[in-house]
Every structure is written in C-alpha cells, then in structure tokens.
Design a protein around this motif. Structure first.
Motif, PDB file in Angstrom:
ATOM      1  N   ASP A 118      15.442   8.064  18.342  1.00  0.00           N
ATOM      2  CA  ASP A 118      16.645   8.883  18.256  1.00  0.00           C
ATOM      3  C   ASP A 118      16.347  10.344  18.584  1.00  0.00           C
ATOM      4  O   ASP A 118      17.125  11.005  19.285  1.00  0.00           O
ATOM      5  N   GLY A 121      15.778  10.531  22.202  1.00  0.00           N
ATOM      6  CA  GLY A 121      16.967  10.065  22.910  1.00  0.00           C
ATOM      7  C   GLY A 121      16.735   8.648  23.392  1.00  0.00           C
ATOM      8  O   GLY A 121      15.710   8.364  24.027  1.00  0.00           O
ATOM      9  N   GLU A 149      23.771   2.485  20.906  1.00  0.00           N
ATOM     10  CA  GLU A 149      23.133   3.334  21.909  1.00  0.00           C
ATOM     11  C   GLU A 149      21.817   2.719  22.402  1.00  0.00           C
ATOM     12  O   GLU A 149      21.514   2.737  23.594  1.00  0.00           O
TER      13      GLU A 149
END
Length: 273
Positions: A118, A121, A149
């Motif tokens: 996270d 990214g 994501e």
C-alpha cells in the motif's frame, strides 16, 4: 465471468499453478519453501533460495522483512529483525526475486504484509514484481473484501495473488477467499504464529476440504511443517506443503548448504552437488 471470479483454473497462465500442476503430474504434492529476503545478507539469501530449487522446491516464497510481523514466530521474527537492522529497503526484494528467477525454474512469490504494498502503491509494486519475473504475492493480512486495488493491479500484470484461509473461517469467508485467489489458496493449519511443531494439526485436512468444497483447485498447507513425515502426511490431501521456520533455522545455523540438505530431506530428493 471475470478472471478475479474464477482465478484458480488459470494453470496455463499462472506460474504458481503451473508449478503445482507439474508436481501433481508426477504424483506428489508441490513443495513450497519460505526464506526471508536479505537474510543474513542479500547474496546469501539468493544462494539459499537457489539451493531450495536445486533440491526439490517447486515454489519459493521470499518473505519481505516487516517491523510488526503478526503471523511470524520467533525464528522468522529474529531473522527479519536482523535484516531490518542492517538497513533493508523494499526495492531490494525485487532484486532478490529477479536473481532467483534467473537461476531457477521454480515459481517465485513474495510474502508480504499489505501495508508495504500500500505504501509503495499496488500498481507500482505489482509492476516491479512482474518486471523482476515474480509469480505473485502472498498477503497474509489482506482480506478479499479490502483487496480491490490489489486484485486489479495483479490482473493487469498477470500476477498470482494468494489469500489465506484458516480453521475458523466461515463457509462464506472461504468462498470469498477461493474466488479471489489466483495460483493457490494458502491453508493455515493452526491458529497462531509460524513455527516448527511436533505434529500436524488435525484441522489441516478440514481446511483443505472446506476450500475444495467451494471450488479451490489448489490448496497448499503451511504453519508447523518441519519433518519429512509432515510433508508426506499433508501431501495425502493437499496440493502443496509449505515449510518456513525449519528452513530459516537451517539457514541461520548452517548457511545455504544446510538449506540444501534440509530441503533434500524434506522433499525426498538427493542433495544437489
């Protein structure tokens, strides 16, 4: 149906599934070996991972050192603490993965707590892992409900994503985990942290059956596996057997040569020379 909804039948494109299916074709469970990235140093960790593959490992997990490893037992915690103390940084893991991929035929996964993905990214992490030749990632603290994501990033880069199911997982939770996983489902055999144990938990077979019951094609079992007898027992009902702590202790005590010897013993292979 989207790939995320039916990921486990992708043996032709999943590196990890391909390795597990190749073992199955030989009439055995795949052997999955874990070692921490950069332990005790970068070059030695690469050499040890290569010895894993040379002595029978089908899939290699490279663990990313983390300051708060909630799933890891004392042996792995100590190893990763030492790596962090010498200044390990996340980009080093991609260099290690690339070196191991170039030297072996094994599928190479990283095992990491999701906070590290996270922070970098999801898209960048997935892209760099794919560029290094990595097969995908195991994320022990990420649940499918919060993984949109990551799922999208791994789909874009053709990476496997491995979620964990445990003895306490509800049928609904198991179904979500199976649907979201790609490559295999990680079956946790005991509640608690990693570490070698004398006996395989009797819950392990139930965990595998629960995942298979909702469509999992490949389930690998880990936590507590430390002997050839454990490997053979789990191999009766699981598609892969995961060993970590015992291998890390071997690396600590005897270097890559000890990893080679233990891997050969656990897999039943003759130690590579």
């Amino acid at each position: 149906m989207s790939e995320a909804a039916r990921p486990q039948d992708q043996a032709t494109t999943s590196k990890t599934a391909g390795a597990i299916e190749a073992a199955r074709a030989q009439g055995r469970a795949a052997f999955v070996g874990y070692l921490p990235a950069g332990y005790p140093d970068k070059e030695t960790s690469i050499a040890a991972a290569i010895e894993l593959a040379r002595n029978g490992a089908d899939v290699i997990e490279i663990g990313v050192p983390y300051s708060d490893p909630v799933m890891d037992g004392p042996v792995i915690q100590q190893a990763t603490t030492e790596v962090l103390a010498r200044g390990f940084r996340l980009p080093e893991v991609f260099e290690i993965v690339e070196a191991v991929v170039k030297a072996t035929d094994a599928a190479v996964l990283v095992m990491t707590y999701y906070n590290l993905i996270d922070r970098m990214g999801a898209e960048e992490f997935a892209g760099r892992l794919a560029a290094a030749g990595g097969a995908g990632a195991i994320t022990p603290d990420l649940i499918p409900d919060e993984a949109r994501e990551w799922i999208e990033a791994t789909d874009r880069h053709g990476l496997d994503r491995v979620f964990l199911t445990a003895p306490t997982s509800s049928p609904e939770r198991v179904a979500k985990i199976v649907a979201a996983s790609r490559g295999f489902v990680y079956g946790v055999s005991v509640m608690g942290v990693t570490g070698a144990r004398d006996q395989v938990s009797d819950a392990a077979e139930r965990v595998v059956a629960a995942a298979k019951g909702v469509g999992a094609e490949r389930v690998c079992v880990g936590l507590g596996v430390s002997t050839r007898a454990h490997v053979q027992e789990i191999g009766r009902y699981a598609d892969g057997v995961i060993v970590g702590t015992a291998l890390v202790a071997a690396l600590r005590d005897g270097g890559p040569e000890a990893v080679a010897a233990l891997t050969a013993e656990l897999t039943g292979a003759r130690a590579a020379r």
